[in-house]
Design an enzyme around this catalytic site. Structure first.
Site, PDB file in Angstrom:
ATOM      1  N   HIS A   1      -6.162  -0.782   8.104  1.00 18.22           N
ATOM      2  CA  HIS A   1      -6.862   0.500   7.993  1.00 18.22           C
ATOM      3  C   HIS A   1      -7.203   1.096   9.370  1.00 18.22           C
ATOM      4  O   HIS A   1      -7.121   2.308   9.552  1.00 18.22           O
ATOM      5  CB  HIS A   1      -8.116   0.372   7.137  1.00 18.22           C
ATOM      6  CG  HIS A   1      -7.822  -0.118   5.741  1.00 18.22           C
ATOM      7  ND1 HIS A   1      -8.766  -0.719   4.953  1.00 18.22           N
ATOM      8  CD2 HIS A   1      -6.677  -0.104   5.011  1.00 18.22           C
ATOM      9  CE1 HIS A   1      -8.214  -1.049   3.788  1.00 18.22           C
ATOM     10  NE2 HIS A   1      -6.947  -0.699   3.804  1.00 18.22           N
TER      11      HIS A   1
ATOM     12  N   HIS B   1      -4.471   5.591  -1.299  1.00 13.96           N
ATOM     13  CA  HIS B   1      -4.807   4.430  -0.468  1.00 13.96           C
ATOM     14  C   HIS B   1      -3.548   3.662  -0.079  1.00 13.96           C
ATOM     15  O   HIS B   1      -3.430   3.155   1.043  1.00 13.96           O
ATOM     16  CB  HIS B   1      -5.811   3.494  -1.143  1.00 13.96           C
ATOM     17  CG  HIS B   1      -6.212   2.390  -0.214  1.00 13.96           C
ATOM     18  ND1 HIS B   1      -7.142   2.567   0.782  1.00 13.96           N
ATOM     19  CD2 HIS B   1      -5.710   1.143  -0.049  1.00 13.96           C
ATOM     20  CE1 HIS B   1      -7.218   1.459   1.508  1.00 13.96           C
ATOM     21  NE2 HIS B   1      -6.355   0.572   1.022  1.00 13.96           N
TER      22      HIS B   1
ATOM     23  N   ASP C   1      -2.250   2.530   3.571  1.00 10.99           N
ATOM     24  CA  ASP C   1      -1.761   1.196   3.947  1.00 10.99           C
ATOM     25  C   ASP C   1      -0.369   1.269   4.581  1.00 10.99           C
ATOM     26  O   ASP C   1      -0.087   0.556   5.539  1.00 10.99           O
ATOM     27  CB  ASP C   1      -1.702   0.283   2.710  1.00 10.99           C
ATOM     28  CG  ASP C   1      -3.067  -0.245   2.299  1.00 10.99           C
ATOM     29  OD1 ASP C   1      -3.998  -0.232   3.127  1.00 10.99           O
ATOM     30  OD2 ASP C   1      -3.191  -0.693   1.135  1.00 10.99           O
TER      31      ASP C   1
ATOM     32  N   HIS D   1       1.646  -4.579   1.164  1.00 10.97           N
ATOM     33  CA  HIS D   1       1.809  -5.000   2.566  1.00 10.97           C
ATOM     34  C   HIS D   1       3.090  -5.807   2.781  1.00 10.97           C
ATOM     35  O   HIS D   1       3.771  -5.642   3.791  1.00 10.97           O
ATOM     36  CB  HIS D   1       0.605  -5.830   2.995  1.00 10.97           C
ATOM     37  CG  HIS D   1      -0.687  -5.086   2.893  1.00 10.97           C
ATOM     38  ND1 HIS D   1      -0.911  -3.904   3.561  1.00 10.97           N
ATOM     39  CD2 HIS D   1      -1.811  -5.341   2.183  1.00 10.97           C
ATOM     40  CE1 HIS D   1      -2.132  -3.478   3.277  1.00 10.97           C
ATOM     41  NE2 HIS D   1      -2.692  -4.328   2.436  1.00 10.97           N
TER      42      HIS D   1
HETATM   43 ZN   LIG Z   1      -5.647  -1.013   2.193  1.00  9.21          ZN
END
Ligand SMILES: [Zn+2]
Length: 320
Positions: free
Chosen positions: A82, A240, A244, A267
């Site tokens: 972040h 969000h 990311d 991720h």
């Molecule tokens: Zn995140």
């Protein structure tokens, strides 16, 4: 403000919070760094000397719950994504990120506190052209149900995300945009981390996510949103995920010129696509050039002389 040149922070700014996994207090300080330094984490508060780690893909040691950076001595900084998103999204090329614990503080689960710190510090131009990684051909990765791709794109850097949760409250969402500081701040900067109550409870009982709470995580059960204050955006989850993506792809080490698309990813997928891109030396090149949007000025390919042609930058001028 012109973004054709590299930028750094004018001064230091500090953010204090807790780590989402440990629940322990941690302080993060953003500060200036020289031309071509990139984004550098400095882990302070250790016995012995501070340890430095460049925020690059080769230093990723885990991607299960968050993006974790480390070296051969082990993990050093968790939940890097972040603050990296905030720096890249706001157009900061070079910065030092000092952290006095093993995790970046989770704050409210979004990039808002880091954007505020960048605003407080101020962004300054540096006496060198911004450099980019320009994507030259599509690279894609399939991982189970997830699919990720980065492809050439003529209008800077674009991030697109599609999510598809069996949880009916989240369901299918998609979000994507051409990244500029203005749009980053307005459209994804405040989008919070989210999770399912069942998963959060499992993590708690396994000793993880001890700092996770309704203060920093949007939590859903099978029927509804559990946070009483509601959502910041109707599609906050997809936004969000875009946040990311911007943070994870900041680990390219330079801003990207290309379009990234993630389907049911996270991720791990972001890291896999970036690693596959960087591993293929025919798929990208480093360019430097005027970063004004829709410019037709020539671009210099580093090490290969002048390459003519139209190129647009990852970041437009900071005006609405
Ligand atoms: Zn995140």
């Amino acid at each position: 403000m012109k973004f054709s040149r590299q930028t750094t922070l004018r001064a230091q700014a500090t953010v204090a919070g807790v780590g989402v996994h440990s629940g322990l207090p941690v302080t993060l300080t953003l500060g200036p760094a020289p031309v071509d330094a990139g984004l550098i984490f400095v882990r302070t508060g250790l016995e012995g000397s501070d340890r430095e780690i460049q925020a690059t893909a080769e230093h990723v040691v885990a991607t299960d719950l968050a993006t974790v950076l480390g070296d051969r001595d082990g993990p050093l900084i968790s939940t890097a994504e972040h603050v990296l998103a905030a720096l890249r999204g706001m157009g900061v090329d070079n910065a030092v990120i000092e952290v006095d614990g093993p995790e970046v503080p989770i704050m409210d689960g979004s990039a808002a506190a880091f954007i505020a710190a960048i605003d407080q510090a101020g962004i300054v131009n540096q006496p060198a052209q911004r450099r980019f990684i320009q994507v030259l051909k599509p690279i894609s990765v399939k991982m189970g149900d997830s699919f990720g791709e980065i492809r050439p794109y003529a209008n800077g850097f674009r991030a697109e995300v599609e999510i598809d949760f069996t949880n009916p409250v989240i369901g299918q969402q998609s979000y994507g945009f051409d990244v500029s500081p203005e749009r980053f701040r307005r459209e994804v900067g405040r989008a919070r981390t989210f999770g399912l109550m069942g998963d959060v409870a499992r993590l708690w009982s396994a000793g993880y996510a001890l700092g996770a709470s309704f203060e920093n995580t949007v939590v859903f059960d099978d029927e509804r949103l559990l946070n009483t204050e509601g959502l910041r955006y109707a599609d906050e989850c997809a936004r969000h995920k875009v946040l990311d993506v911007i943070g994870d792809l900041a680990l390219a080490g330079l801003p990207l010129l290309g379009a990234y698309r993630s389907v049911r990813g996270g991720h791990k997928l972001n890291h896999a696509v970036l690693t596959a891109l960087l591993a293929d030396r025919t798929a990208w090149r480093v360019v430097e050039g005027e970063a004004a949007r829709r410019t037709t000025r020539p671009v210099v390919e580093v090490g290969s002389g002048i390459v003519g042609g139209r190129i647009a930058a990852a970041y437009g001028p900071d005006v609405s």
